[in-house]
Design an enzyme around this catalytic site. Structure first.
Site, PDB file in Angstrom:
ATOM      1  N   PRO A   2      44.850  43.569  11.606  1.00 50.59           N
ATOM      2  CA  PRO A   2      44.244  44.618  10.725  1.00 50.59           C
ATOM      3  C   PRO A   2      44.665  46.046  11.083  1.00 50.59           C
ATOM      4  CG  PRO A   2      42.666  43.885  12.637  1.00 50.59           C
ATOM      5  CD  PRO A   2      44.137  43.212  12.593  1.00 50.59           C
ATOM      6  N   LYS A  60      44.390  51.951  15.704  1.00 48.07           N
ATOM      7  CA  LYS A  60      44.097  50.375  15.399  1.00 48.07           C
ATOM      8  C   LYS A  60      42.951  49.798  16.522  1.00 48.07           C
ATOM      9  CE  LYS A  60      48.067  49.484  12.638  1.00 48.07           C
ATOM     10  NZ  LYS A  60      49.337  48.585  12.701  1.00 48.07           N
ATOM     11  N   ARG A 123      44.659  32.958  18.088  1.00 48.94           N
ATOM     12  CA  ARG A 123      45.848  33.044  18.517  1.00 48.94           C
ATOM     13  C   ARG A 123      45.999  33.775  19.883  1.00 48.94           C
ATOM     14  NH1 ARG A 123      49.680  34.960  13.842  1.00 48.94           N
ATOM     15  NH2 ARG A 123      51.218  34.788  15.235  1.00 48.94           N
ATOM     16  N   ARG A 273      60.002  43.842   9.348  1.00 51.03           N
ATOM     17  CA  ARG A 273      58.869  43.762   8.601  1.00 51.03           C
ATOM     18  C   ARG A 273      59.251  43.751   7.015  1.00 51.03           C
ATOM     19  NH1 ARG A 273      54.368  45.752  11.456  1.00 51.03           N
ATOM     20  NH2 ARG A 273      53.335  44.385  10.018  1.00 51.03           N
TER      21      ARG A 273
END
Length: 283
Positions: A2, A60, A123, A273
């Site tokens: 996220p 984050k 994970r 990415r």
């Protein structure tokens, strides 16, 4: 994933549920969820008996100030820092959620009111550590500005971008330059600002920098209003899903019609990415 909107949504959900609650017991199911070189037993000793202050966020990271038992107005003794990364999620309940999406126990933190803060991570890419306030201050200084702070102005953004030759998309993902932005919202902001993700950051004119500054802030606010983007793994606290995925204009829409001109959205790879953009609308 996220990114800032998802982590901020978790912060807002957890804040009122944890404020003033004392940690009674801690169980770590996997040693690798304890980061920073701490052992699980050291982690338990560091947090047990302490009281949650107001939950915070930087970039984050979720930040849990932990106080000595008593007044949470006192300075915290330490900070529990959490990285949820791809598949970390939380619930606060008396019993573990009975859900197919919450069957990979990571860390349980029993509270003094009979509930438990459950952390699940299929994970195990995320994790917890404990820092002194001084250590966290030093770590936080290594991060770029928060894009939703009032102090983050277009002129600030320009000072960051002007000396850089790296592609603007890569710069937006660099947490040392700008904190909290990730692949989804970088792609969406560049589309809204009509800027090609391959452009060297320092090549942006001031009018373009202002446009991108507005787009970054707007897309983050819009996503936050929607509790974030749930594409596969992300859930807010107690299983709540985000809904911004219904408003994505280019991210993961390779081959779909650009909302602006109707030509196909293109996917390229930058620094490992995926970047999604419209070569016709983004220059």
């Amino acid at each position: 994933m996220p990114e800032l909107p998802e982590v901020e949504t978790m912060r807002r959900d957890l804040g009122p549920l944890l404020l003033g609650r004392r940690i009674e017991r801690v169980r770590a199911y996997h040693d690798d969820l304890i980061l920073g070189g701490m052992t699980p037993s050291a982690f338990r000793r560091a947090v047990r008996g302490r009281t949650f202050g107001p939950v915070g966020r930087r970039a984050k990271y979720l930040l849990f100030p932990l106080h000595a038992p008593g007044d949470v107005q006192d300075p915290p003794e330490c900070l529990m820092r959490v990285q949820v990364r791809m598949t970390g999620r939380f619930a606060v309940a008396v019993n573990r959620p009975d859900s197919s999406e919450f069957r990979h126990p990571g860390i349980d933190i029993a509270l003094d009111d009979g509930r438990t803060l459950y952390y699940d991570d299929v994970r195990r890419l995320g994790g917890f550590d404990v820092l002194t306030p001084e250590a966290w201050k030093a770590r936080a200084a290594e991060l770029g500005p928060e894009p939703l702070d009032r102090s983050f102005r277009a002129a600030t953004f320009a000072r960051i971008l002007t000396p850089l030759r790296a592609p603007i998309k890569n710069v937006l993902l660099d947490q040392r330059r700008l904190a909290g932005l990730g692949n989804i919202y970088a792609s969406e902001a560049l589309y809204r600002a009509r800027i090609d993700p391959r452009r060297p950051a320092g090549s942006l004119e001031m009018t373009e920098t202002r446009r991108l500054h507005r787009a970054v802030r707007a897309v983050l606010r819009d996503a936050l209003d929607s509790a974030g983007t749930t594409l596969r793994d992300y859930r807010a606290v107690n299983g709540r899903s985000g809904s911004f995925q219904t408003r994505l204009l280019v991210y993961q829409r390779e081959g779909a019609a650009c909302p602006g001109c109707g030509r196909p959205v293109v996917r390229i790879v930058q620094a490992g990415r995926s970047s999604f953009f419209c070569p016709n609308c983004q220059r």
